[in-house]
Design an enzyme around this catalytic site. Structure first.
Site, PDB file in Angstrom:
ATOM      1  N   ARG A  94       0.848  -1.190   0.000  1.00  0.00           N
ATOM      2  CA  ARG A  94       0.000   0.000   0.000  1.00  0.00           C
ATOM      3  C   ARG A  94       0.885   1.242   0.000  1.00  0.00           C
ATOM      4  O   ARG A  94       2.097   1.151   0.139  1.00  0.00           O
ATOM      5  CB  ARG A  94      -0.925  -0.009   1.229  1.00  0.00           C
ATOM      6  CG  ARG A  94      -0.138  -0.337   2.504  1.00  0.00           C
ATOM      7  CD  ARG A  94      -0.672   0.290   3.711  1.00  0.00           C
ATOM      8  NE  ARG A  94      -0.603   1.725   3.641  1.00  0.00           N
ATOM      9  CZ  ARG A  94       0.524   2.437   3.815  1.00  0.00           C
ATOM     10  NH1 ARG A  94       1.685   1.854   4.053  1.00  0.00           N
ATOM     11  NH2 ARG A  94       0.500   3.750   3.737  1.00  0.00           N
ATOM     12  N   ASP A 127      -2.292  10.546  -2.481  1.00  0.00           N
ATOM     13  CA  ASP A 127      -2.635   9.458  -3.406  1.00  0.00           C
ATOM     14  C   ASP A 127      -2.925   9.968  -4.805  1.00  0.00           C
ATOM     15  O   ASP A 127      -2.736   9.264  -5.788  1.00  0.00           O
ATOM     16  CB  ASP A 127      -3.816   8.666  -2.857  1.00  0.00           C
ATOM     17  CG  ASP A 127      -3.362   7.841  -1.673  1.00  0.00           C
ATOM     18  OD1 ASP A 127      -3.356   8.373  -0.553  1.00  0.00           O
ATOM     19  OD2 ASP A 127      -2.944   6.693  -1.884  1.00  0.00           O
ATOM     20  N   ASN A 170      -5.920  12.134  -0.039  1.00  0.00           N
ATOM     21  CA  ASN A 170      -5.051  11.337   0.830  1.00  0.00           C
ATOM     22  C   ASN A 170      -5.933  10.614   1.843  1.00  0.00           C
ATOM     23  O   ASN A 170      -7.162  10.772   1.846  1.00  0.00           O
ATOM     24  CB  ASN A 170      -4.021  12.241   1.530  1.00  0.00           C
ATOM     25  CG  ASN A 170      -2.920  11.426   2.191  1.00  0.00           C
ATOM     26  OD1 ASN A 170      -2.249  10.643   1.525  1.00  0.00           O
ATOM     27  ND2 ASN A 170      -2.742  11.572   3.484  1.00  0.00           N
ATOM     28  N   ARG A 175      -7.138  -0.860  -7.116  1.00  0.00           N
ATOM     29  CA  ARG A 175      -7.587   0.223  -6.222  1.00  0.00           C
ATOM     30  C   ARG A 175      -7.685   1.495  -7.069  1.00  0.00           C
ATOM     31  O   ARG A 175      -6.810   1.733  -7.913  1.00  0.00           O
ATOM     32  CB  ARG A 175      -6.613   0.450  -5.058  1.00  0.00           C
ATOM     33  CG  ARG A 175      -6.584  -0.685  -4.041  1.00  0.00           C
ATOM     34  CD  ARG A 175      -5.727  -0.318  -2.828  1.00  0.00           C
ATOM     35  NE  ARG A 175      -6.424   0.527  -1.888  1.00  0.00           N
ATOM     36  CZ  ARG A 175      -5.806   1.170  -0.880  1.00  0.00           C
ATOM     37  NH1 ARG A 175      -4.497   1.067  -0.729  1.00  0.00           N
ATOM     38  NH2 ARG A 175      -6.498   1.902  -0.036  1.00  0.00           N
TER      39      ARG A 175
HETATM   40  O1  MRU Z   1      -4.932   3.044   2.081  1.00  0.00           O
HETATM   41  P1  MRU Z   1      -3.460   3.309   2.050  1.00  0.00           P
HETATM   42  O2  MRU Z   1      -2.748   2.840   3.271  1.00  0.00           O
HETATM   43  O3  MRU Z   1      -2.827   2.831   0.761  1.00  0.00           O
HETATM   44  O4  MRU Z   1      -3.361   4.904   2.032  1.00  0.00           O
HETATM   45  C1  MRU Z   1      -2.098   5.470   1.901  1.00  0.00           C
HETATM   46  C2  MRU Z   1      -2.082   6.921   2.074  1.00  0.00           C
HETATM   47  O5  MRU Z   1      -3.088   7.581   2.154  1.00  0.00           O
HETATM   48  C3  MRU Z   1      -0.727   7.558   2.037  1.00  0.00           C
HETATM   49  O6  MRU Z   1      -0.701   8.680   2.861  1.00  0.00           O
HETATM   50  C4  MRU Z   1      -0.410   7.976   0.602  1.00  0.00           C
HETATM   51  O7  MRU Z   1      -0.533   6.896  -0.271  1.00  0.00           O
HETATM   52  C5  MRU Z   1       0.951   8.546   0.481  1.00  0.00           C
HETATM   53  S1  MRU Z   1       2.189   7.296   0.701  1.00  0.00           S
HETATM   54  C6  MRU Z   1       3.710   8.004   0.500  1.00  0.00           C
END
Ligand code: MRU
Length: 332
Positions: free
Chosen positions: A46, A232, A242, A87
């Site tokens: 992730r 994201d 994010n 995703r």
């Molecule tokens: O659901 P996740 O754990 O994949 O979400 C990740 C985030 O929101 C992070 O803050 C984002 O991807 C930045 S990672 C450098």
């Protein structure tokens, strides 16, 4: 500890299983498209940049599996689509897949080389962002020792190197400029409590974990000098998607008059998405908010509402730091 590693002899991607951290360090060996899709959807792997690299390696996995199982072109493309669509919010996943996909016609070695290049570029971007971000923060805050709120996990586990927002914190720590990190626990899957704290502990960076609901109060009480997050997807106007809870931190920073900083590689900037209104927010299983650590906390019959991300409007963001620039979208 390596978040991901290509195993050349097995044509496999070795991933640390982030769902098991910090209590156990277990690895997945991925040789099939369905295994990779499951790893992405369960959050075993992730974080936007790590998803970008996984997408690139995913094309190599699909090609290798297709060669073993005799897939035709249509089947191969269909399987690659499954990885791209595993995703929806982090643009890096589709970006990584689509960057490598055209090389399928050039053969496995070309595909793998491009996937490695994505990972190498991410490593270099991490280093540049850490320095650029730390410089910006020091120029725009007044204390020698800084107190910072961060949300979700943006470190080595979310990328291929030191991280994005986490990289800036680590660089400030290296400069002797961190007093305390407030790591938001990040409900419902606890990326902050489980993963960010794990990384901060390994790196010896002083921190406390706070409930997500504490962050606004921490900021309004004057206990933090800035907040910093990853992203994201960053829309063309700077609106930033994010992890859910990020926008609450940004609103508190605006009220308190402290900088809210976003750190992400250029691969997270999506020029085809005009604003945050156009970002597809992943809606995850409501069951994730009805339990904690696998133990149900909600009464029988209760239903969960579980958007995985939110959008912070660009006017709440003091700076977006990429490997190429420091963009102040509020000043545009
Ligand atoms: O659901 P996740 O754990 O994949 O979400 C990740 C985030 O929101 C992070 O803050 C984002 O991807 C930045 S990672 C450098």
């Amino acid at each position: 500890m390596q978040t991901m590693q290509w195993l050349a002899d097995q044509r496999a991607l070795r991933l640390i299983d982030q769902t098991k951290l910090p209590s156990s360090e277990e690895y997945l060996t991925v040789t099939q498209v369905d295994q990779l899709v499951a790893a992405i959807q369960s959050l075993a792997v992730r974080g936007a940049p790590a998803l970008g690299a996984s997408g690139g390696y995913g094309v190599a996995i699909a090609l290798a599996q297709g060669e073993r199982e005799g897939w035709d072109q249509a089947r191969l493309q269909n399987e690659i689509d499954k990885i791209r669509d595993a995703r929806p919010t982090a643009v890096n996943l589709a970006w990584g897949v689509e960057r490598v996909r055209p090389l399928v016609t050039s053969g496995f070695d070309a595909v793998l080389a491009e996937a490695h290049l994505i990972a190498d570029e991410d490593r270099a971007a991490n280093e540049t962002m850490a320095k650029l971000g730390a410089d910006w923060v020091q120029a725009n805050t007044s204390r020698d020792k800084l107190r910072v709120v961060t949300h979700c996990n943006t470190g080595a586990l979310a990328t291929t190197a030191i991280g994005t927002a986490y990289g800036v914190i680590a660089e400030l720590h290296r400069r002797g400029a961190i007093e305390l990190v407030y790591a938001d626990e990040t409900r419902p899957l606890l990326q902050g409590a489980r993963l960010t704290s794990f990384e901060l502990t390994k790196d010896g960076i002083p921190h406390v974990i706070e409930a997500d609901g504490a962050a606004a109060s921490t900021i309004l009480r004057g206990l933090a000098d800035f907040a910093i997050i990853g992203a994201d997807r960053i829309a063309a106007n700077g609106d930033t998607a994010n992890k859910i809870g990020s926008v609450s931190v940004a609103l508190a920073c605006a009220r308190a008059g402290i900088p809210f900083v976003v750190v992400a590689p250029e691969s997270t900037v999506d020029r085809n998405t005009a604003s945050g209104d156009d970002v597809h927010i992943e809606q995850r299983d409501g069951a994730e908010v009805l339990s904690l650590g696998g133990v149900r906390t909600a009464p029988d019959g209760a239903e969960g509402f579980n958007p995985a991300f939110d959008v912070t409007p660009h006017d709440l963001i003091a700076a977006i730091v990429t490997e190429a620039r420091v963009w102040e979208p509020n000043a545009d």
